[in-house]
Enzyme design. Structure first.
Site, short mmCIF file in Angstrom:
data_model
loop_
_atom_site.label_atom_id
_atom_site.label_comp_id
_atom_site.label_asym_id
_atom_site.label_seq_id
_atom_site.Cartn_x
_atom_site.Cartn_y
_atom_site.Cartn_z
N SER A 1 79.33 16.24 -11.20
CA SER A 1 78.79 17.58 -10.99
C SER A 1 77.74 17.57 -10.71
O SER A 1 77.20 18.73 -10.38
CB SER A 1 79.21 18.10 -12.73
N CYS B 1 67.78 15.06 -12.94
CA CYS B 1 68.77 14.92 -14.14
C CYS B 1 68.56 13.70 -14.81
O CYS B 1 68.29 13.55 -15.86
CB CYS B 1 70.02 15.30 -13.82
N ARG C 1 58.76 18.48 -6.66
CA ARG C 1 58.51 17.54 -7.80
C ARG C 1 57.03 16.70 -7.61
O ARG C 1 56.52 16.63 -8.70
CB ARG C 1 59.75 16.84 -8.08
N THR D 1 75.67 31.21 -8.09
CA THR D 1 77.14 30.84 -8.29
C THR D 1 77.56 29.42 -8.42
O THR D 1 78.61 29.03 -8.50
CB THR D 1 77.97 31.58 -6.96
N GLY D 2 76.32 28.64 -8.20
CA GLY D 2 76.43 27.17 -8.21
C GLY D 2 76.77 26.49 -9.61
O GLY D 2 76.58 27.30 -10.59
N GLN E 1 76.59 8.15 -12.92
CA GLN E 1 76.40 9.69 -12.96
C GLN E 1 77.49 10.39 -12.41
O GLN E 1 78.48 9.94 -11.82
CB GLN E 1 75.40 9.70 -11.70
N HIS F 1 75.78 12.22 -17.41
CA HIS F 1 75.17 10.87 -16.92
C HIS F 1 74.95 9.86 -17.93
O HIS F 1 74.39 10.24 -19.11
CB HIS F 1 73.83 11.06 -16.42
N ARG G 1 77.43 6.46 -8.76
CA ARG G 1 78.30 7.64 -9.10
C ARG G 1 79.66 7.25 -9.70
O ARG G 1 80.23 6.40 -9.04
CB ARG G 1 78.63 8.43 -7.81
O1 L14 Z 1 67.28 16.12 -7.12
O2 L14 Z 1 74.12 14.29 -6.36
O3 L14 Z 1 68.12 17.46 -8.52
O4 L14 Z 1 73.96 14.10 -8.55
C1 L14 Z 1 70.45 15.97 -8.84
C2 L14 Z 1 71.73 15.55 -8.97
C3 L14 Z 1 70.13 15.68 -6.27
C4 L14 Z 1 71.37 15.37 -6.19
C5 L14 Z 1 68.31 16.45 -7.87
C6 L14 Z 1 73.54 14.56 -7.50
C7 L14 Z 1 69.71 16.00 -7.62
C8 L14 Z 1 72.18 15.08 -7.50
#
Ligand code: L14
Length: 344
Positions: free
Chosen positions: A162, A132, A103, A15-16, A159, A252, A245
């Site tokens: 979203s 991302c 990761r 749902t995200g 960025q 982005h 941000r």
């Molecule tokens: O590590 O707040 O996959 O834009 C990607 C986007 C963590 C936070 C990750 C954001 C994220 C992020």
């Protein structure tokens, strides 16, 4: 394909903001699904989502959810991945994880299909989808690194909200309206850090994404540093990042400065980017054409432009790289990996 093998697929975090895009892609790509399980936290369980014309009820993700699952796509936060992905692997599932949980784990491949798809075969049950901001940068830089050798990268990001989820999108829109009406904006979500300190995102730029580290960098910045070296398979590449941000919903943008080890030819760089898979060159200053988040939104590609040599450094190159953070930056990259696994 009549005898195509079919897979039991689970989407954790259905749902995200990323989960929603994964579902759309599984549908539009006609992914070979036997059974689809939509999983979430207890909070969202019970929600009905539509998939290929049928209603699917979202269930709470528990260790038992993964019995019989072949491929599990995780986008529900690092804690959920850490709690459930190892159990899913025990049940025989391959997990493609969109969070930061695995990761940098040495046994976990960190994959951008256009760069290092061969690493998928080394998985021990979990494959990590990179951050991302890293994905779009390395997708564009890979052919240039192969040809000229990258010595160092200086990147600043712009960025979209979203990335922090649907609640951050709502917050930006709400603050924008409040601000235009002269009402207080009441910051509530951003930045996502460790403290209850929040800042206005509407009509602003916030130089913090994810939590601060002891070295003065944010975690988002450190992800770009470490993941770039791991994906390009070259620890000698020097990377420094500033992640910001801005009030954009999808996409982005990145100002990327690259210093090569070898002398480069700008026309050849353009040709390499023209030919690069998943990359679209938009570089026509005479007609004021360059990549824009508004154009990249909803598209799978990484867009590159504003290519120009550093006037003070022969081997320096400036570029502007834009991509939809929820697509190539998350859902599309994950579905590409899933498609590779499904092909066998
Ligand atoms: O590590 O707040 O996959 O834009 C990607 C986007 C963590 C936070 C990750 C954001 C994220 C992020």
């Amino acid at each position: 394909m009549s005898n195509q093998k079919l897979f039991n697929v689970a989407v954790v975090g259905a749902t995200g903001a990323v989960g929603e895009q994964i579902l759309k892609l599984l549908e539009s790509r006609n992914f070979p699904i036997q059974e689809l399980k939509l999983l979430s936290s207890a909070r969202s369980a019970g929600i009905k989502l539509s998939f290929q014309g049928k209603e699917v009820t979202v269930q709470e993700a528990t260790p038992d959810s993964f019995k019989g699952v072949d491929i599990a796509l995780f986008s529900a936060g690092g804690d959920v991945t850490k709690a459930l992905a190892p159990l899913a692997v025990q049940h025989g599932a391959v997990c493609i994880d969109n969070t930061n949980a695995y990761r940098m784990d040495e046994h976990t491949p960190l994959v951008v299909p256009e760069v290092n798809i061969e690493k998928v075969n080394e998985h021990k049950g979990i494959i990590a989808n990179p951050n991302c901001s890293t994905i779009q940068m390395v997708a564009a830089l890979k052919p240039l690194h192969d040809r000229y050798g990258i010595a160092r990268i200086i990147v600043s990001t712009y960025q979209a909200v979203s990335g922090a989820g649907s609640r951050a999108i709502d917050e930006m829109l709400r603050q924008t309206r409040a601000s235009l009406q002269g009402d207080p904006v009441n910051p509530d979500i951003l930045p996502v850090g460790t403290l209850p300190v929040k800042h206005q995102i509407a009509f602003n730029a916030i130089p913090q994404i994810d939590k601060f580290q002891d070295n003065g960098y944010t975690l988002e910045e450190m992800k770009m540093v470490r993941e770039t070296k791991k994906i390009l398979g070259d620890e000698s590449i020097e990377v420094t990042a500033t992640c910001v941000r801005i009030p954009v919903v999808y996409g982005h943008s990145e100002s990327v400065y690259v210093e090569f080890k070898n002398n480069y030819d700008l026309e050849d760089v353009k040709q390499l980017l023209e030919d690069a898979p998943g990359v679209t060159l938009v570089d026509d200053p005479a007609n004021q054409q360059y990549p824009l988040a508004t154009d990249a939104a909803g598209k799978p590609d990484v867009f590159v432009g504003r290519l120009r040599r550093d006037l003070g450094h022969e081997r320096g190159l400036n570029m502007w790289i834009v991509s939809d953070n929820l697509l190539k930056g998350a859902a599309w990259n994950a579905v590409q990996i899933a498609e590779h696994i499904a092909k066998g």
